[in-house]
Scaffold this motif. Structure first.
Motif, short mmCIF file in Angstrom:
data_model
loop_
_atom_site.label_atom_id
_atom_site.label_comp_id
_atom_site.label_asym_id
_atom_site.label_seq_id
_atom_site.Cartn_x
_atom_site.Cartn_y
_atom_site.Cartn_z
N LYS A 1 12.31 4.06 -7.22
CA LYS A 1 13.78 3.99 -7.11
C LYS A 1 14.28 2.55 -7.20
N ILE A 2 13.73 1.83 -8.21
CA ILE A 2 14.18 0.46 -8.49
C ILE A 2 14.46 0.36 -10.00
N SER A 3 15.14 -0.69 -10.39
CA SER A 3 15.47 -0.87 -11.81
C SER A 3 14.23 -1.33 -12.57
N PRO A 4 14.20 -1.06 -13.88
CA PRO A 4 13.05 -1.53 -14.67
C PRO A 4 12.98 -3.06 -14.68
N GLN A 5 14.13 -3.72 -14.62
CA GLN A 5 14.14 -5.19 -14.60
C GLN A 5 13.51 -5.72 -13.31
N TYR A 6 13.82 -5.07 -12.19
CA TYR A 6 13.25 -5.49 -10.91
C TYR A 6 11.73 -5.31 -10.93
N THR B 1 3.77 4.39 -16.69
CA THR B 1 4.61 3.47 -17.46
C THR B 1 5.61 2.82 -16.52
N ILE B 2 6.24 1.76 -16.99
CA ILE B 2 7.30 1.13 -16.19
C ILE B 2 8.39 2.14 -15.91
N LYS C 1 8.34 -13.05 -10.62
CA LYS C 1 9.65 -13.68 -10.51
C LYS C 1 10.36 -13.25 -9.23
N ARG C 2 9.91 -12.13 -8.65
CA ARG C 2 10.47 -11.63 -7.39
C ARG C 2 9.34 -11.09 -6.54
N ILE C 3 9.53 -11.16 -5.23
CA ILE C 3 8.52 -10.65 -4.29
C ILE C 3 9.09 -9.39 -3.64
N PRO C 4 8.36 -8.28 -3.73
CA PRO C 4 8.85 -7.03 -3.13
C PRO C 4 8.80 -7.06 -1.61
#
Length: 85
Positions: free
Chosen positions: A27-32, A18-19, A40-43
């Motif tokens: 260790k990142i936010s669910p939004q990220y 799951t998310i 919307k963002r590139i890791p």
């Protein structure tokens, strides 16, 4: 899939994560994480390696290195396409 976010989403679904679980492991936010999956963002490169390590744990050990290298190769190709389109 034709883009990085969709590919990562598919890998997450195939791994059964799951998310909530994956964001804790990365260790990142669910939004990220949501932003990455929705392109919307590139890791970062490091985060991509972490995605590969975590999402490919369900593969057999002998296959892991091959699968991981293939996923990282696919990630880099998708990133290249997104930056040059």
């Amino acid at each position: 899939k034709s883009n990085l976010g969709e590919y990562l989403y598919d890998l997450r679904k195939k791994s059964g994560k799951t998310i909530k679980v994956l964001k804790e492991e990365l260790k990142i936010s669910p939004q990220y994480l949501n932003d990455i999956e929705n392109n919307k963002r590139i890791p970062s490169d490091k985060l991509l390696r972490n995605f590969a390590d975590i999402l490919l744990r369900y593969y057999d050990a002998p296959k892991l290195q091959y699968q991981k290298s293939q996923v990282l190769y696919r990630f880099s190709g998708l990133l290249f396409q997104e930056h040059h389109s």
